[in-house]
Motif scaffolding. Sequence first.
Motif, short mmCIF file in Angstrom:
data_model
loop_
_atom_site.label_atom_id
_atom_site.label_comp_id
_atom_site.label_asym_id
_atom_site.label_seq_id
_atom_site.Cartn_x
_atom_site.Cartn_y
_atom_site.Cartn_z
N ILE A 191 0.89 -1.16 0.00
CA ILE A 191 0.00 0.00 0.00
C ILE A 191 0.93 1.21 0.00
CG2 ILE A 191 -1.83 1.24 1.19
CD1 ILE A 191 -2.70 -1.42 0.08
N ALA A 192 0.97 1.90 -1.13
CA ALA A 192 1.95 2.96 -1.33
C ALA A 192 1.27 4.28 -1.67
CB ALA A 192 2.91 2.56 -2.46
N PRO A 193 1.96 5.39 -1.44
CA PRO A 193 1.41 6.69 -1.86
C PRO A 193 1.20 6.71 -3.36
CG PRO A 193 3.29 6.97 -0.41
CD PRO A 193 3.27 5.53 -0.78
N TYR A 194 0.11 7.34 -3.77
CA TYR A 194 -0.21 7.41 -5.19
C TYR A 194 -1.01 8.68 -5.44
CZ TYR A 194 -2.31 6.29 -9.71
OH TYR A 194 -2.72 6.32 -11.01
N LEU A 209 -2.80 0.18 -4.19
CA LEU A 209 -2.27 -1.17 -4.00
C LEU A 209 -1.33 -1.46 -5.16
CD1 LEU A 209 -2.38 -4.05 -2.64
CD2 LEU A 209 -4.22 -4.54 -4.28
N MET A 210 -0.11 -1.92 -4.84
CA MET A 210 0.89 -2.15 -5.88
C MET A 210 1.50 -3.53 -5.73
SD MET A 210 2.86 1.52 -6.14
CE MET A 210 1.93 3.04 -6.31
N MET A 211 1.66 -4.20 -6.87
CA MET A 211 2.35 -5.48 -6.96
C MET A 211 3.29 -5.42 -8.15
SD MET A 211 -1.31 -7.18 -6.51
CE MET A 211 -1.81 -5.64 -7.27
N ARG A 212 4.42 -6.09 -8.05
CA ARG A 212 5.40 -5.98 -9.13
C ARG A 212 5.72 -7.36 -9.70
NH1 ARG A 212 10.68 -2.26 -8.29
NH2 ARG A 212 11.28 -3.87 -6.79
N ILE A 256 -6.63 3.31 -4.89
CA ILE A 256 -7.64 3.11 -3.85
C ILE A 256 -8.48 4.39 -3.76
CG2 ILE A 256 -8.04 2.53 -1.42
CD1 ILE A 256 -5.38 1.10 -1.40
N ASP A 257 -9.48 4.45 -4.62
CA ASP A 257 -10.35 5.63 -4.66
C ASP A 257 -11.68 5.32 -3.98
OD1 ASP A 257 -11.67 3.99 -6.46
OD2 ASP A 257 -10.86 5.03 -8.23
N GLU A 258 -12.64 6.17 -4.16
CA GLU A 258 -13.92 6.04 -3.46
C GLU A 258 -14.74 4.84 -3.94
OE1 GLU A 258 -15.96 9.71 -3.81
OE2 GLU A 258 -14.62 10.80 -2.45
#
Length: 318
Positions: A170-173, A179-182, A237-239
């Motif tokens: 869970i990273a700043p965006y 949510l980020m996966m690599r 991760i929006d509304e």
Amino acid sequence: MALLHKINKKAKAENNTGFGTNSQNYGGRFINKNGNANIQKVGIGFLEGISWYHTMLKIPRWKFFFIIILFYFIVNLFFASIYMLIGVENLRGVTSVSRIDKFGEAFFFSIQTFTTVGYGHISPSGFLASFVAAVEALSGLLSFAIATGLFYGRFSKPNAYIKFSENALIAPYKDGTALMMRLAPHKNTNLTDAEAFVTVGILIDENGVISNKFYNLPLEMSKINSLTLSWTLVHPIDEESPLFNLNQSDYKNTIGEILVYIKTFDDMYSSTVAKRTSYTFNEVVYGAKFSPMYSKNESNTKTVLHLENLNSFTRIKI
């Protein structure tokens, strides 16, 4: 683990995932890290429930060669024992005196017959020994045909040579979080037209009714033309996201799993290949960002992909 009582009402649940919504009948994670379904099948015979061809194609390389070599020696020990039972005097050319040496000569005669090498130093004499040698020669031809097919199948089977990061973040965006996966290709393959699908399954208590709820997670970029470097899958991760109301404590205390599915085209196989994995909420790191994976070389002539950095991330406050 605590059950989740709050979920973003704007998020729309997905019912056709194939995993079912009855949480009482489901145990453990849905998908293992290696991409296989976490399912144990019972109520059917052991041999009937296994596809040996698929098993031999999927097992690790060392296990495959171990089984081939073990089968090779067991078969030859079996036929050598038969030659000893019918009498090594029925094998012309056996000159050993001791029983151990006789068995050794019968064993190597079996190898020569099984592989159809036939050096000619020893040959069968009489109907019984000749019949056993004929059966063994046929068994050898069929066994090598099967082994050749398995070798070809393992080398020619299309595989998606893609590795995923061990953790989701869970990273700043932008002005919020994501949510980020690599993932990254780790072989010398050319992958094009890559497409990603991400679904989250969460165990939810709604008015005393416990069920598995599944939600599709839209990605910032779900398709790319070429998968040559690392690719970070980003779900804002929006509304409208089902993860919108979750905080760090929710990820630690909630039973949830993020399912990731990748399909891409491998031009060497001229075929579409697929790969999947999953992240439980325990494998989600809240407040982190991935470290860079690629850089230019010293001569500024190539881009270097550092696969050892696939799982590297740094902590950051959100």
